[in-house]
Structure formats: C-alpha cells, structure tokens
Design a protein around this motif. Sequence first.
Motif, PDB file in Angstrom:
ATOM      1  N   VAL A 184     -14.918 -15.737   1.149  1.00 25.57           N
ATOM      2  CA  VAL A 184     -14.104 -14.714   0.479  1.00 25.57           C
ATOM      3  C   VAL A 184     -12.616 -15.053   0.445  1.00 25.57           C
ATOM      4  O   VAL A 184     -11.859 -14.414  -0.300  1.00 25.57           O
ATOM      5  N   GLN A 187     -12.744 -18.917  -1.751  1.00 26.05           N
ATOM      6  CA  GLN A 187     -13.498 -18.530  -2.948  1.00 26.05           C
ATOM      7  C   GLN A 187     -14.009 -19.725  -3.756  1.00 26.05           C
ATOM      8  O   GLN A 187     -14.156 -19.647  -4.975  1.00 26.05           O
ATOM      9  N   PRO A 190     -18.022 -18.524  -4.509  1.00 25.88           N
ATOM     10  CA  PRO A 190     -18.147 -17.520  -5.579  1.00 25.88           C
ATOM     11  C   PRO A 190     -17.530 -17.967  -6.890  1.00 25.88           C
ATOM     12  O   PRO A 190     -17.965 -17.541  -7.959  1.00 25.88           O
ATOM     13  N   GLU A 202     -14.354 -12.012  -8.852  1.00 29.28           N
ATOM     14  CA  GLU A 202     -14.254 -10.983  -7.814  1.00 29.28           C
ATOM     15  C   GLU A 202     -15.564 -10.219  -7.643  1.00 29.28           C
ATOM     16  O   GLU A 202     -15.861  -9.708  -6.561  1.00 29.28           O
ATOM     17  N   THR A 205     -17.551 -12.416  -5.390  1.00 29.85           N
ATOM     18  CA  THR A 205     -16.889 -12.499  -4.090  1.00 29.85           C
ATOM     19  C   THR A 205     -17.223 -11.304  -3.223  1.00 29.85           C
ATOM     20  O   THR A 205     -17.577 -11.443  -2.045  1.00 29.85           O
ATOM     21  N   GLY A 209     -19.735 -11.789  -0.185  1.00 30.24           N
ATOM     22  CA  GLY A 209     -19.142 -11.557   1.128  1.00 30.24           C
ATOM     23  C   GLY A 209     -19.908 -10.513   1.920  1.00 30.24           C
ATOM     24  O   GLY A 209     -20.157 -10.670   3.120  1.00 30.24           O
TER      25      GLY A 209
END
Length: 486
Positions: A184, A187, A190, A202, A205, A209
Amino acid sequence: MREEKAEQISIILKKMPKEVGNYMTFAHWLYVFGVIIVVLTMILRRNVVIPCIVFTFLLGWVYLGSFIGGIQALFNASIVAAKDLFSIFYIIAIMVAMLKSISVTGADQMMVTPLKKLMVSPLISYLVLCVATVFISLFFWPTPAVPLIGALLVPAAIQAGLPPMLGAMALAFAGQGLALGGDVIIQGAPGLTAGAANIPVEMVTVRGGLLSLITGVVAISLGYWMNKKDIKEFQATVKQAALTGETIPVVKQQEDVELVKPQYAPFLVYLLAISMVGVILSMFIFDLKGGDASALLGGVGLLIMLIASLLTYGAKGLDSMADFLADGLVFAFKVMGPIIPIAGFFFMGNPEAVVGILGEGAPGFLFDVGKMISEVIPPTGILAGFGMLILGAITGLDGSGFSGLPVVGTLAGAMASGKASVAAGLGAIGQIGAIWSGGGTLVAWCSLVAVAGIVGVPVLDLVRKNFIPVIAGLVVSTIIGVLFLM
C-alpha cells in the motif's frame, strides 16, 4: 544402441500432435503433470530436487524434440535460476559473514543483551518481529527487511524462547505476505494489477491492502497457535542451556571460538546499530527500493566486515575477511543450493525466463495453464473469487509473485464486464494469491529462501509450516472479498 533408441523416441515425440487445445500442447500437459508430482512430493515430506530435474529434462526433450536438447535445457534452467537468485544468495552470505566478523570479539552477544528487555516472552517476541518486519517492508520491501530483522531482532527472540522456525514464519508472514501482498505504500503490486485491469490504482490498493491484512492476521495468529507445543519444548531447551551455560544457536550454528580483542566489541556494536539506522534513513531520504535498497545494505555489510577484520586482526585482516566471506558463501549455498534446480523447473513456466532455457518462441507453460483455467471461471460469486485466487497462486508458482499480476489484472478486467468494483475485487484477490504464494510464503524457490537462510532453518520445512496458516488466511480473505468488496 542407446543413441538409436533415443533418436527413435525423438522422432515419435516430433510426430505426436502438438495442439491439445487452443494453445495447450503435449508439453503443457507434461508440465502440469510435473507440477502435480512436485506438489505431491512436498506433501509426502520429501525433497523435490529429483522430480524437478527429471521433468525439466523431459520437458526440454519434448519441446525441442531432441534428447541432447533436453540435457542442455536441464543445465540452462539451472543457470537461469542461479542468475536470478544470486542476489539473494549473496546478501545472505554478506550478512552471515558480517555477523561472524564481529562475533569473534563477542559483539554479537553484546548486541543481543539490550534487546532482551523488549523480548520478554515468545509471544511478545513473535509480535515484535511481525510489527518490525511489516513496518520496514511497507517502506522498503521485504528483501532488505529480512537481513535487517534477522540480524538485529531474531537472535534476541530466540534467546527469549521463540523457536527459530517460528521466527522465520513471522518474517515470512509479515514481510513477503502481509506487507508485500498489499504493497500500500510503494504500490508496485496494485499498480500492475490496476493497470492491466484498466481501473484506478487506489481501488486495488484499498482492497488488496485490506485482504492482505486479513490474510496476515489469520496466518500470524494461526501460525503461533499451531506451534505452541514447539514453543514449550524450545523454552525447556533454553532453560536447560541457561543452567548448563550452553549457547543457544542464533541465526546460524557457529563453532565456539576464543574471543579476539573483546575491547572492540562495544565499538562494533555501535557501528552496526548506527549503520543499520543510516541504511533505513538513506532508503527513505533517497527513495531507494527493491534491488537498490538491497545493494545499499549489502555494501554497508561489506564495509562493516572490512572494518571489523582490520580492527580485530590488523594486517592479518586481509586474509581473515576473505575467510569470513568464503564462510558466508558456503553457508548460503549449503542452505539454498538445492533450490536452483527446483527454481529452474518453475522458471520454465514464465514466458520471460523460459526464453533463456528453451530459446526464442518458447511458451510460458505455467502462464498458458493459467489462461486455460480462466476460460472456465464465471464472472462473479464464490467460484469466481476462488478461481481468481487459484489462478493467482498458479502464476506465483514460478517464484516471482509479481510476474503474474498483469495476467491476473487483465483477466479480472475482462471478467468484470466494465464494472470497476468487480474488477478491483477480483484483481485484489488474484494479487494476494500470487504474492502470498510466490512472493512469497508457499514456494521454496522464491525470496522465502532469504528468510530461511538468514534464520538458519530448512526452507522446505518452512514451506510446510507456512502452508496451513497461509491457506486458511487466503480462504478467509477471499470469502470476505467476494461478499463485501465486489
């Protein structure tokens, strides 16, 4: 006679129908059979070196249609794997050699003493290892975190009664699993998944996470609970050693040596501590990640070894440092050398690595199998979630974890039919499946060898210990992901 028979078999193999499906060939099915045999061998608690060597040879023979080509593929697979894994081997060798160079003065024992205030029990030690590993891994990735934590905290945890195997499990669960599975902060994971799925990073993420955190909490908790008996037995060993004055092995079993110039021990302890803090700060200030961070750590380790050798032995330090480094390399290759042929077999499943083994145009057998499985997975529901989890885990079997993320992301985006939340949920599930398995905690030929090497436990035993807690965590997180995140 043997040559004629080999040539006849080669001709038969060439004449066999190559296409079994749209893109699945006889070689693909041979690879699948090899993977099944390897997994069964591990379940039976036997070493998988021989099965991997056999199927690497057979796959090379079948794909190239040449007996000689199969033999060459066997060697090339090990070379490709060795090149890929050597950085891990070398960082372990450096850290072990560095610790040995300062241990001759008694600095290692002095380093452990203040940490005993923090490591008051096996449970607290286990949790401290997990939290420290997660923190460092989130910012700098697990590769440099393992030798740092292994050098500074694992010895104290072992002295507090935590079995070395459980210490290695803590590093794996918290670093290669929880922190890397979500990724996270940096990144990278992701970003790959979201980019392939064509959705905002996002979204992956947050979901990745959360799912990795759930997997980690379950695995960490279950791992400790399942090893309570081992903890009690090891505590008894520690108490007995304390009564008899024996030394509990930490990080690596070392021979008893007479201390050399112990007056320099405090300086070396402070030098090591300041250097490690400096490494962490430099990683943050200069934005060093992955291989760059590992290079900084390895370079610092070599410099500390140099200083310790010259300070302790004077002019003879020119020879002693070479001996320390040689001992470190011997230790690293003794612990992880058998991993090379194992990794070579699984690298044949990676479309990038297989080129160096079988030549240009060779398919990534494992990736093609993953594509075939994806064709029968429905778009939503429990079956979709677990199908994506299995697919991610299969792509992680090559020992990378990250190499399968584009496949996972692409399939998640395709299956979601334009629904970003579904794509993000499926992509996150596939992501934790790939990284928790191959990033990793469930395969012995990934960066897990660094954990096993630095703590000094057999990597295949570590895989077996990790299996049930990790699978349980992945199942729980997948169910939650399907019910609430899609």
